[in-house]
Scaffold this motif. Structure first.
Motif, PDB file in Angstrom:
ATOM      1  N   GLN A  59       0.822  -1.207   0.000  1.00 26.27           N
ATOM      2  CA  GLN A  59       0.000   0.000   0.000  1.00 26.27           C
ATOM      3  C   GLN A  59       0.858   1.260   0.000  1.00 26.27           C
ATOM      4  O   GLN A  59       0.477   2.271  -0.608  1.00 26.27           O
ATOM      5  CB  GLN A  59      -0.937  -0.007   1.211  1.00 26.27           C
ATOM      6  CG  GLN A  59      -2.047  -1.048   1.087  1.00 26.27           C
ATOM      7  CD  GLN A  59      -2.870  -1.191   2.349  1.00 26.27           C
ATOM      8  OE1 GLN A  59      -2.378  -0.986   3.469  1.00 26.27           O
ATOM      9  NE2 GLN A  59      -4.128  -1.551   2.198  1.00 26.27           N
ATOM     10  N   LYS A  81      -3.745  -4.523  -6.433  1.00 21.97           N
ATOM     11  CA  LYS A  81      -4.745  -4.194  -5.404  1.00 21.97           C
ATOM     12  C   LYS A  81      -5.784  -5.301  -5.271  1.00 21.97           C
ATOM     13  O   LYS A  81      -6.191  -5.654  -4.162  1.00 21.97           O
ATOM     14  CB  LYS A  81      -5.420  -2.868  -5.744  1.00 21.97           C
ATOM     15  CG  LYS A  81      -6.279  -2.314  -4.627  1.00 21.97           C
ATOM     16  CD  LYS A  81      -6.665  -0.876  -4.907  1.00 21.97           C
ATOM     17  CE  LYS A  81      -7.398  -0.276  -3.711  1.00 21.97           C
ATOM     18  NZ  LYS A  81      -7.694   1.164  -3.915  1.00 21.97           N
ATOM     19  N   GLU A  88       1.845   1.626  -3.527  1.00 25.99           N
ATOM     20  CA  GLU A  88       0.656   2.020  -4.274  1.00 25.99           C
ATOM     21  C   GLU A  88       0.383   3.521  -4.121  1.00 25.99           C
ATOM     22  O   GLU A  88       0.136   4.233  -5.103  1.00 25.99           O
ATOM     23  CB  GLU A  88      -0.545   1.212  -3.772  1.00 25.99           C
ATOM     24  CG  GLU A  88      -1.862   1.559  -4.458  1.00 25.99           C
ATOM     25  CD  GLU A  88      -3.038   0.836  -3.817  1.00 25.99           C
ATOM     26  OE1 GLU A  88      -4.158   0.989  -4.328  1.00 25.99           O
ATOM     27  OE2 GLU A  88      -2.838   0.129  -2.813  1.00 25.99           O
ATOM     28  N   GLN A  89       0.435   4.005  -2.889  1.00 23.96           N
ATOM     29  CA  GLN A  89       0.187   5.425  -2.625  1.00 23.96           C
ATOM     30  C   GLN A  89       1.195   6.316  -3.341  1.00 23.96           C
ATOM     31  O   GLN A  89       0.851   7.376  -3.868  1.00 23.96           O
ATOM     32  CB  GLN A  89       0.226   5.680  -1.112  1.00 23.96           C
ATOM     33  CG  GLN A  89      -0.931   5.059  -0.354  1.00 23.96           C
ATOM     34  CD  GLN A  89      -0.687   4.993   1.140  1.00 23.96           C
ATOM     35  OE1 GLN A  89       0.300   5.541   1.645  1.00 23.96           O
ATOM     36  NE2 GLN A  89      -1.577   4.324   1.860  1.00 23.96           N
TER      37      GLN A  89
END
Length: 286
Positions: free
Chosen positions: A47, A71, A50-51
């Motif tokens: 994550q 995801k 991803e961010q």
């Protein structure tokens, strides 16, 4: 008494192997719990990547597609965990409200001792029940029992030990039912109305079965330990790579040098690999 010494020695050997099996079994469960924790922490790593990637301007188009696929993988894992936890909690509450014992609901005192977290870890490690049904789709106690029964060789219907508890297993099909159910192996044999020689012979056969099961559990544990080590190493490597790229303080891919862009691609590929690794199961192993 005829064959008394033969029987007593066999029982002592059985008690010894019983303790050894319990130790091997509990270690495997503990290692599965650690793997589950490592996978949960690895999702946070994914994550973070991803961010960061989502905020980048002018990134390659395929990044968006890959991020979506990554995801989907970790959300699927999270949802499976959540479903098992919710259903387990619901079953426990229902059992308590109806006055049933937890051990009775889960099929044996040994399962209750493991606790819901450990039971979920086993379920997530194995992925499917012995019937081929996804463990995540089973409800609470069924998921727990299916996972643990499979760990011990499968349900009784498929020739394994299953969830035997409270009764002696005359056929001595396998040890895991006794271990999970909290039934003494030696005590079970002594409760059966047989001659000393028959008890000794069945005891010796059960010892052979238990040794085979221990080897199988050890093999599973080796795989679990390998997954855990690989997952931790990969997750740590990704965080190191991410922090390095973040130190460039660039939010636009068009401003990246060729070397920096290559580092970003490597980060992305490692993250994709990690997202696949957390979904590995014993059932899905090839």
């Amino acid at each position: 008494m005829l064959n008394k010494d033969y029987k007593e020695q066999a029982i002592r050997d059985l008690q010894k192997i019983d303790m050894e099996y319990s130790s091997v079994f509990k270690k495997a469960i503990s290692d599965m719990s650690r793997l589950q924790n490592t996978r949960t922490m690895s999702i946070r790593t994914i994550q973070y990547v991803e961010q960061y990637v989502v905020r980048l301007a002018n990134k390659p188009r395929n990044f968006e597609t890959k991020i979506g696929e990554i995801k989907v993988r970790y959300i699927k894992f999270q949802q499976a965990c959540k479903e098992i936890q919710e259903l387990e909690t619901k079953n426990r509450q229902t059992a308590s409200a109806n006055g049933f014992s937890l051990a009775g609901v889960l099929g044996g005192a040994g399962i209750a001792t493991l606790g819901p977290t450990a039971a979920m870890s086993v379920a997530m490690t194995f992925g499917t029940a012995s019937t081929g049904t996804a463990i995540a789709s089973l409800s609470g106690a069924a998921a727990t029992s299916a996972a643990l029964a499979w760990l011990g060789g499968g349900a009784i219907a498929t020739g394994g030990a299953g969830m035997a508890a409270g009764q002696a297993m005359v056929t001595l099909a396998g040890p895991v039912g006794w271990v999970i159910g909290g039934v003494s192996l030696a005590g079970s044999l002594l409760a059966i109305n047989m001659s000393n020689k028959e008890i000794a012979e069945k005891t010796e056969k059960s010892i052979v079965t238990i040794k085979k099961e221990m080897e199988r559990i050890r093999e599973i544990d080796v795989q679990v330990l390998a997954w855990n080590e690989k997952t931790k190493k990969l997750s740590n490597g990704i965080m190191k790579q991410l922090n390095k790229i973040k130190s460039y303080r660039k939010i636009d891919c068009s401003m990246f040098s060729d070397d920096e862009m290559n580092e970003l691609v490597i980060l992305f590929n490692l993250t994709e690999t990690l997202s696949k690794l957390i979904g590995n199961t014993i059932e899905g192993r090839r």
